[in-house]
Design a protein around this motif. Structure first.
Motif, PDB file in Angstrom:
ATOM      1  N   GLU A  90       0.843  -1.198   0.000  1.00  0.00           N
ATOM      2  CA  GLU A  90       0.000   0.000   0.000  1.00  0.00           C
ATOM      3  C   GLU A  90       0.875   1.244   0.000  1.00  0.00           C
ATOM      4  N   HIS A  91       0.425   2.264  -0.738  1.00  0.00           N
ATOM      5  CA  HIS A  91       1.188   3.516  -0.768  1.00  0.00           C
ATOM      6  C   HIS A  91       0.681   4.441   0.333  1.00  0.00           C
ATOM      7  N   VAL A  92       1.602   5.223   0.888  1.00  0.00           N
ATOM      8  CA  VAL A  92       1.219   6.147   1.955  1.00  0.00           C
ATOM      9  C   VAL A  92       0.155   7.147   1.490  1.00  0.00           C
ATOM     10  N   ARG A  93       0.109   7.428   0.194  1.00  0.00           N
ATOM     11  CA  ARG A  93      -0.909   8.365  -0.327  1.00  0.00           C
ATOM     12  C   ARG A  93      -2.313   7.879   0.033  1.00  0.00           C
ATOM     13  N   GLU A  94      -2.580   6.578  -0.247  1.00  0.00           N
ATOM     14  CA  GLU A  94      -3.905   6.038   0.087  1.00  0.00           C
ATOM     15  C   GLU A  94      -4.049   5.870   1.596  1.00  0.00           C
ATOM     16  N   ALA A  95      -3.010   5.325   2.232  1.00  0.00           N
ATOM     17  CA  ALA A  95      -3.105   5.042   3.675  1.00  0.00           C
ATOM     18  C   ALA A  95      -3.423   6.319   4.456  1.00  0.00           C
ATOM     19  N   ALA A  96      -2.706   7.406   4.163  1.00  0.00           N
ATOM     20  CA  ALA A  96      -2.912   8.661   4.902  1.00  0.00           C
ATOM     21  C   ALA A  96      -4.287   9.252   4.599  1.00  0.00           C
ATOM     22  N   ALA A  97      -4.715   9.144   3.336  1.00  0.00           N
ATOM     23  CA  ALA A  97      -6.032   9.692   2.960  1.00  0.00           C
ATOM     24  C   ALA A  97      -7.153   8.912   3.633  1.00  0.00           C
ATOM     25  N   ASP A 104      -9.338  12.315  13.539  1.00  0.00           N
ATOM     26  CA  ASP A 104      -9.253  13.783  13.528  1.00  0.00           C
ATOM     27  C   ASP A 104      -7.817  14.256  13.719  1.00  0.00           C
ATOM     28  N   ILE A 105      -6.989  13.392  14.314  1.00  0.00           N
ATOM     29  CA  ILE A 105      -5.550  13.656  14.439  1.00  0.00           C
ATOM     30  C   ILE A 105      -4.847  12.319  14.180  1.00  0.00           C
ATOM     31  N   ILE A 106      -3.757  12.363  13.416  1.00  0.00           N
ATOM     32  CA  ILE A 106      -2.937  11.157  13.200  1.00  0.00           C
ATOM     33  C   ILE A 106      -1.594  11.370  13.897  1.00  0.00           C
ATOM     34  N   ALA A 107      -1.192  10.401  14.698  1.00  0.00           N
ATOM     35  CA  ALA A 107       0.114  10.480  15.373  1.00  0.00           C
ATOM     36  C   ALA A 107       0.967   9.307  14.909  1.00  0.00           C
ATOM     37  N   VAL A 108       2.257   9.587  14.667  1.00  0.00           N
ATOM     38  CA  VAL A 108       3.129   8.598  14.024  1.00  0.00           C
ATOM     39  C   VAL A 108       4.447   8.451  14.768  1.00  0.00           C
ATOM     40  N   LYS A 130       2.308  13.952   6.808  1.00  0.00           N
ATOM     41  CA  LYS A 130       1.958  15.373   6.850  1.00  0.00           C
ATOM     42  C   LYS A 130       1.474  15.841   5.469  1.00  0.00           C
ATOM     43  N   LYS A 131       2.111  15.323   4.442  1.00  0.00           N
ATOM     44  CA  LYS A 131       1.776  15.738   3.075  1.00  0.00           C
ATOM     45  C   LYS A 131       0.435  15.167   2.620  1.00  0.00           C
ATOM     46  N   TYR A 132       0.192  13.881   2.915  1.00  0.00           N
ATOM     47  CA  TYR A 132      -0.970  13.221   2.329  1.00  0.00           C
ATOM     48  C   TYR A 132      -2.171  13.102   3.258  1.00  0.00           C
ATOM     49  N   ALA A 133      -1.995  13.409   4.555  1.00  0.00           N
ATOM     50  CA  ALA A 133      -3.153  13.392   5.461  1.00  0.00           C
ATOM     51  C   ALA A 133      -3.856  14.738   5.358  1.00  0.00           C
ATOM     52  N   SER A 134      -5.163  14.713   5.555  1.00  0.00           N
ATOM     53  CA  SER A 134      -5.903  15.988   5.540  1.00  0.00           C
ATOM     54  C   SER A 134      -6.264  16.411   6.959  1.00  0.00           C
ATOM     55  N   VAL A 135      -5.666  15.736   7.955  1.00  0.00           N
ATOM     56  CA  VAL A 135      -5.890  16.101   9.363  1.00  0.00           C
ATOM     57  C   VAL A 135      -4.521  16.386   9.991  1.00  0.00           C
ATOM     58  N   PRO A 136      -4.496  17.032  11.184  1.00  0.00           N
ATOM     59  CA  PRO A 136      -3.202  17.329  11.809  1.00  0.00           C
ATOM     60  C   PRO A 136      -2.399  16.070  12.139  1.00  0.00           C
ATOM     61  N   VAL A 137      -1.079  16.243  12.149  1.00  0.00           N
ATOM     62  CA  VAL A 137      -0.153  15.126  12.417  1.00  0.00           C
ATOM     63  C   VAL A 137       0.703  15.458  13.644  1.00  0.00           C
ATOM     64  N   VAL A 138       0.870  14.455  14.504  1.00  0.00           N
ATOM     65  CA  VAL A 138       1.697  14.591  15.712  1.00  0.00           C
ATOM     66  C   VAL A 138       2.853  13.598  15.629  1.00  0.00           C
ATOM     67  N   ASN A 139       4.032  14.069  16.021  1.00  0.00           N
ATOM     68  CA  ASN A 139       5.252  13.257  16.015  1.00  0.00           C
ATOM     69  C   ASN A 139       5.377  12.507  17.341  1.00  0.00           C
TER      70      ASN A 139
END
Ligand code: CP
Length: 315
Positions: A90-97, A104-108, A130-139
């Motif tokens: 799977e590509h991160v483009r689909e996974a993040a979308a 509402d928030i993705i943390a990685v 960060k690039k492909y998600a449409s919600v905020p990202v936390v490190n």
């Protein structure tokens, strides 16, 4: 706050530390996270980050979903234009979308490979989300930084500080495995923003990246560095110069009570997990000077204030 991927995402450091400390004393009655979901993706193991962030989210009223991507998920492709005819499903483009629709928030959490410095410094995993998600990202700790840890460290130093401008020493210590520079990097960046005198002590060959050190003093004599220290933060990291290598160090850099004798009764910190009697001796970890458990507790309030500010920003 739109994302929290590095401490540069904090614009009012004193304010965020103050708010975290007030959350520790009393949780607000209105829960800004009600009806919201935090999705946490772990490419690497964790105890504190996983559980403290989950607890923080729940204190705010959020639902939490956790996935150990490294073991349970489809192997992800991060290269744009890749012909995916090998092991990546799977590509991160689909996974993040897709995740952005569930959360509402993705943390990685994604550690560096420690083989290719340029690749690690590109923060490919974190920046792809960060690039492909449409919600905020936390490190949750990336190739080069651990900003949630650094915020907890700043809170802990403020709570324990007895002097106007404390001397804070970041000390390298031995470890049998090659570890990332992430914790040390974010700690240095955080301390450079606070009213402290920061000194880094490490063996020759273990200097942190020049863009992290900036003009911070580096002292290669550990005991000299500890003189008059109010806080000693112990951490191993692999070599930056000989990237990712564990170098042969002749002297003993394990932090024990004898080494701290000329400090200002220094409080001793470590992000944990810590290898006893390799990184820090029992006589330090079991002493009143150790504040590692309080430091780990503050991970919850660091995560809580970050999630709260992101939720307030996206309301
Ligand atoms: N300090 C820290 O990040 O701990 P974990 O690796 O257990 O999450």
């Amino acid at each position: 706050m739109k994302n929290y991927t590095s401490i540069s995402d904090i614009d009012d450091l004193e304010g965020i530390i103050r708010e975290a400390r007030s959350l520790k004393v009393k949780n607000p009655e209105s829960r800004v996270g009600t009806g919201k979901t935090l999705g946490m993706l772990f490419f690497n193991p964790s105890l504190r980050t996983r559980l403290s962030t989950e607890k923080a989210a729940k204190l705010l009223g959020m639902e939490v979903m956790v996935m150990n991507v490294g073991t349970d998920g489809w192997a992800l492709e991060f290269e744009d234009g890749a012909v995916m005819n090998s092991d990546k499903a799977e590509h991160v483009r689909e996974a993040a979308a897709v995740l952005s629709q569930y959360c509402d928030i993705i943390a990685v959490r994604a550690f560096p490979g420690l083989k290719d410095r340029e690749k690690d410094e590109s923060e490919q995993v974190l920046n792809s989300f960060k690039k492909y998600a449409s919600v905020p990202v936390v490190n949750l700790e990336s190739a080069t930084g651990h900003p949630l840890q650094a915020l907890a460290d700043a809170i802990t130093i403020q709570e324990n500080n007895m002097v106007k401008r404390p001397k804070v020493v970041l000390s390298w210590a031995p470890h049998p495995k090659a570890l990332p520079q992430s914790v040390a990097n974010s700690f240095v960046e955080m301390m450079q923003r606070l009213e402290v005198d920061l000194v880094i002590t490490n063996p020759e060959g273990y200097d942190l990246a020049p863009n992290i050190r900036k003009d911070t003093k580096v002292e290669h004599d550990q005991e000299k560095a500890f003189e008059d220290a109010d806080f000693v933060y112990v951490k191993n990291w692999s070599s930056y110069e000989n990237y990712g290598q564990v170098l042969n160090v002749q002297k003993n850099w394990t932090v024990d009570q004898a080494k701290l004798k000329n400090s200002n009764n220094a409080k001793v910190m470590h992000c944990l997990p810590v290898r006893r009697n390799v990184v820090i001796a029992d006589d330090v970890l079991d002493s009143e000077n150790s504040i590692v458990i309080q430091q780990a507790n503050n991970r919850t309030f660091a995560a809580q204030v970050v999630l709260k500010r992101i939720l307030e920003c996206t309301k």
